[in-house]
Scaffold this active site. Structure first.
Site, PDB file in Angstrom:
ATOM      1  N   ASP A 115      -8.098  -0.819  -2.679  1.00 27.74           N
ATOM      2  CA  ASP A 115      -7.489   0.361  -3.523  1.00 27.74           C
ATOM      3  C   ASP A 115      -6.650  -0.965  -4.179  1.00 27.74           C
ATOM      4  OD1 ASP A 115      -6.818   2.218  -4.384  1.00 27.74           O
ATOM      5  OD2 ASP A 115      -4.848   2.336  -2.934  1.00 27.74           O
TER       6      ASP A 115
ATOM      7  N   GLU B 194     -11.930   0.891  -4.503  1.00 25.62           N
ATOM      8  CA  GLU B 194     -12.682   2.425  -4.941  1.00 25.62           C
ATOM      9  C   GLU B 194     -11.954   2.560  -6.000  1.00 25.62           C
ATOM     10  OE1 GLU B 194      -8.939   6.152  -4.579  1.00 25.62           O
ATOM     11  OE2 GLU B 194      -9.031   4.189  -2.720  1.00 25.62           O
TER      12      GLU B 194
ATOM     13  N   ASP C 131      -1.549   2.663   0.732  1.00 28.40           N
ATOM     14  CA  ASP C 131      -1.902   2.179  -0.236  1.00 28.40           C
ATOM     15  C   ASP C 131      -2.729   1.374   1.128  1.00 28.40           C
ATOM     16  OD1 ASP C 131      -1.089   2.876  -2.871  1.00 28.40           O
ATOM     17  OD2 ASP C 131       0.316   2.409  -1.952  1.00 28.40           O
TER      18      ASP C 131
END
Length: 196
Positions: free
Chosen positions: A16, A76, A149
């Protein structure tokens, strides 16, 4: 007579990307079973120099790849919000992680945030907390990461595993892993992923 079943294994690195904190998760997939190898965050230096942050993203992603030897990277996609500058910075952060994977000939797949949430929770509008709770249940870990995260990075890896997209080296094809000589060839081979 004893029958031996040979289940294919692969390691998936999920990232991410972020300009303040980059989350990551690593899974080992053995047939239909997945297990958590590692998850965590990479904190970016507190500085106005965006290029130093990008350098850290590249170096830390290369270090994760060199340490765990993943078969593929799931990342992502940047989410488009109201601030185009934030989108630009996130796109650069994602690009550095992709460049790190390309430098090590690791296959890359990109997922939209909504697709990841839908894959993990069944709801494309799920909160970060709901995604983290589902991952804890699925992968049987108790510790709650300091930063969501980390579970976001892990969610990308789990999403990729759920898609059951074979990795080039493990899919039985003679081509092994696809290697790119630069961005031009990568873009040419992935034209459908380029947003104009």
């Amino acid at each position: 007579m004893q029958q031996v079943i040979n289940l294919k294994e692969r390691i998936i690195l999920g990232i991410d990307p972020g300009t303040a904190v980059m989350g990551y998760g690593l899974l080992k997939e053995t047939g239909p079973k997945i297990e958590l190898l590692a998850m965590g965050v990479v904190k970016m230096p507190v500085t106005d120099d965006h290029m130093l942050k990008l350098q850290r993203i590249f170096e830390k992603t290369v270090a994760l790849i060199d340490n765990y030897h993943p078969d593929c990277l799931a990342i992502e996609a940047p989410f488009y919000g109201k601030n185009i500058q934030v989108m630009l910075k996130l796109g650069r952060a994602q690009g550095m992680a992709i460049a790190a994977a390309l430098s090590r000939n690791v296959e890359i797949t990109e997922y939209a945030p909504r697709k990841i949430k839908q894959s993990i929770t069944g709801n494309g509008n799920a909160t970060k907390e709901q995604v983290a709770a589902m991952l804890q249940s699925l992968l049987k870990f108790k510790e709650t990461p300091d930063f969501l995260d980390a579970t976001d990075g892990l969610a990308v890896a789990v999403c990729h595993s759920f898609q059951r997209i074979p990795t080039g080296s493990g899919s039985g094809k003679s081509g092994s892993k696809k290697s790119y000589s630069g961005w031009d060839t990568f873009v040419k081979d992935n034209a459908k992923r380029v947003v104009k």
